[in-house]
Scaffold this motif. Sequence first.
Motif, PDB file in Angstrom:
ATOM      1  N   ILE A   1     -18.249   0.070  52.595  1.00  0.00           N
ATOM      2  CA  ILE A   1     -17.868   1.329  51.959  1.00  0.00           C
ATOM      3  C   ILE A   1     -18.098   2.442  52.970  1.00  0.00           C
ATOM      4  CG2 ILE A   1     -18.320   0.600  49.598  1.00  0.00           C
ATOM      5  CD1 ILE A   1     -21.033   1.956  49.754  1.00  0.00           C
ATOM      6  N   ASP A   2     -17.296   3.484  52.896  1.00  0.00           N
ATOM      7  CA  ASP A   2     -17.466   4.621  53.798  1.00  0.00           C
ATOM      8  C   ASP A   2     -18.431   5.621  53.180  1.00  0.00           C
ATOM      9  OD1 ASP A   2     -15.720   3.489  55.536  1.00  0.00           O
ATOM     10  OD2 ASP A   2     -14.124   4.970  55.308  1.00  0.00           O
ATOM     11  N   VAL A   3     -19.462   5.971  53.936  1.00  0.00           N
ATOM     12  CA  VAL A   3     -20.420   6.983  53.514  1.00  0.00           C
ATOM     13  C   VAL A   3     -20.597   7.986  54.645  1.00  0.00           C
ATOM     14  CG1 VAL A   3     -21.659   5.496  51.907  1.00  0.00           C
ATOM     15  CG2 VAL A   3     -22.396   5.611  54.261  1.00  0.00           C
TER      16      VAL A   3
ATOM     17  N   PRO B   1     -26.593   4.134  49.704  1.00  0.00           N
ATOM     18  CA  PRO B   1     -27.957   4.553  50.054  1.00  0.00           C
ATOM     19  C   PRO B   1     -28.198   6.023  49.725  1.00  0.00           C
ATOM     20  CG  PRO B   1     -26.621   4.345  52.025  1.00  0.00           C
ATOM     21  CD  PRO B   1     -25.789   3.834  50.889  1.00  0.00           C
ATOM     22  N   PHE B   2     -29.434   6.320  49.338  1.00  0.00           N
ATOM     23  CA  PHE B   2     -29.804   7.697  49.023  1.00  0.00           C
ATOM     24  C   PHE B   2     -29.734   8.557  50.281  1.00  0.00           C
ATOM     25  CE2 PHE B   2     -33.033  11.021  48.148  1.00  0.00           C
ATOM     26  CZ  PHE B   2     -32.403  11.615  47.076  1.00  0.00           C
ATOM     27  N   VAL B   3     -30.218   8.022  51.386  1.00  0.00           N
ATOM     28  CA  VAL B   3     -30.146   8.678  52.686  1.00  0.00           C
ATOM     29  C   VAL B   3     -29.494   7.690  53.639  1.00  0.00           C
ATOM     30  CG1 VAL B   3     -31.453   9.688  54.571  1.00  0.00           C
ATOM     31  CG2 VAL B   3     -32.229  10.024  52.234  1.00  0.00           C
ATOM     32  N   ALA B   4     -28.396   8.098  54.274  1.00  0.00           N
ATOM     33  CA  ALA B   4     -27.662   7.195  55.156  1.00  0.00           C
ATOM     34  C   ALA B   4     -27.587   7.778  56.561  1.00  0.00           C
ATOM     35  CB  ALA B   4     -26.259   6.977  54.618  1.00  0.00           C
ATOM     36  N   TYR B   5     -27.806   6.927  57.537  1.00  0.00           N
ATOM     37  CA  TYR B   5     -27.676   7.297  58.945  1.00  0.00           C
ATOM     38  C   TYR B   5     -26.681   6.365  59.605  1.00  0.00           C
ATOM     39  CZ  TYR B   5     -31.957   9.871  58.020  1.00  0.00           C
ATOM     40  OH  TYR B   5     -32.889  10.706  57.489  1.00  0.00           O
ATOM     41  N   CYS B   6     -26.007   6.839  60.635  1.00  0.00           N
ATOM     42  CA  CYS B   6     -24.982   6.048  61.315  1.00  0.00           C
ATOM     43  C   CYS B   6     -25.520   4.698  61.779  1.00  0.00           C
ATOM     44  CB  CYS B   6     -24.431   6.812  62.514  1.00  0.00           C
ATOM     45  SG  CYS B   6     -23.389   8.217  62.053  1.00  0.00           S
ATOM     46  N   GLU B   7     -26.785   4.636  62.156  1.00  0.00           N
ATOM     47  CA  GLU B   7     -27.371   3.388  62.632  1.00  0.00           C
ATOM     48  C   GLU B   7     -27.383   2.320  61.541  1.00  0.00           C
ATOM     49  OE1 GLU B   7     -29.040   6.398  63.090  1.00  0.00           O
ATOM     50  OE2 GLU B   7     -28.405   6.604  65.171  1.00  0.00           O
ATOM     51  N   ASP B   8     -27.307   2.722  60.272  1.00  0.00           N
ATOM     52  CA  ASP B   8     -27.278   1.771  59.168  1.00  0.00           C
ATOM     53  C   ASP B   8     -25.972   0.991  59.127  1.00  0.00           C
ATOM     54  OD1 ASP B   8     -29.736   2.802  58.470  1.00  0.00           O
ATOM     55  OD2 ASP B   8     -28.920   4.149  56.944  1.00  0.00           O
ATOM     56  N   GLY B   9     -24.946   1.500  59.813  1.00  0.00           N
ATOM     57  CA  GLY B   9     -23.648   0.852  59.813  1.00  0.00           C
ATOM     58  C   GLY B   9     -23.551  -0.323  60.755  1.00  0.00           C
TER      59      GLY B   9
END
Length: 174
Positions: free
Chosen positions: A66-68, A127-135
């Motif tokens: 999914i895009d976040v 995610p409640f807080v998302a960072y690019c590294e999570d991708g």
Amino acid sequence: MKALRTYAIPFTGLKLGKHEFDYVIKDDFFNEFEYSLVKRADLVCKVVLDKQETMLIIDFDISGKIDVACDRCLSEFAYPVDIQEQQIFKFSEEPVDEDDEVMHLGKADHEVDLAGLIYEYVNVAVPFVAYCEDGGEDSKCDQEMLDRLNKLSAGEEKDEPQADPRWDALKNIK
């Protein structure tokens, strides 16, 4: 809402036992919901419906991306999701209060609509807080945006508020 009719399973004609259904969930699915957190997605939903004498047990396996938006640099990235959920539907003659784990089906019900459940499961996975590294390893924050934010935040700290001379005169009153 007609696009969501494909996610309704008529269980009255099914034999007892397990039945599998596969759905591909794209952007048009989430466009049907007005305030969806997810706007773009590429998901595969595998549903196993186990029809028994007194209940339906439905297992969901939803996987894909999914895009976040990144909370650090505001760029969008593909966030991987892998969801396993189970929902139980009991057949009952009289209406009973529903809870999260067991839903009830009456005599007049002949199908189960899975669109709302799939929508909830995917939105809870955001995610409640998302960072690019999570991708994943290939995803990195936009360095240009981070530099701009650092420059702006550093500029605010250097500006010291000027003291109002009227207050200085009041300090000497003691």
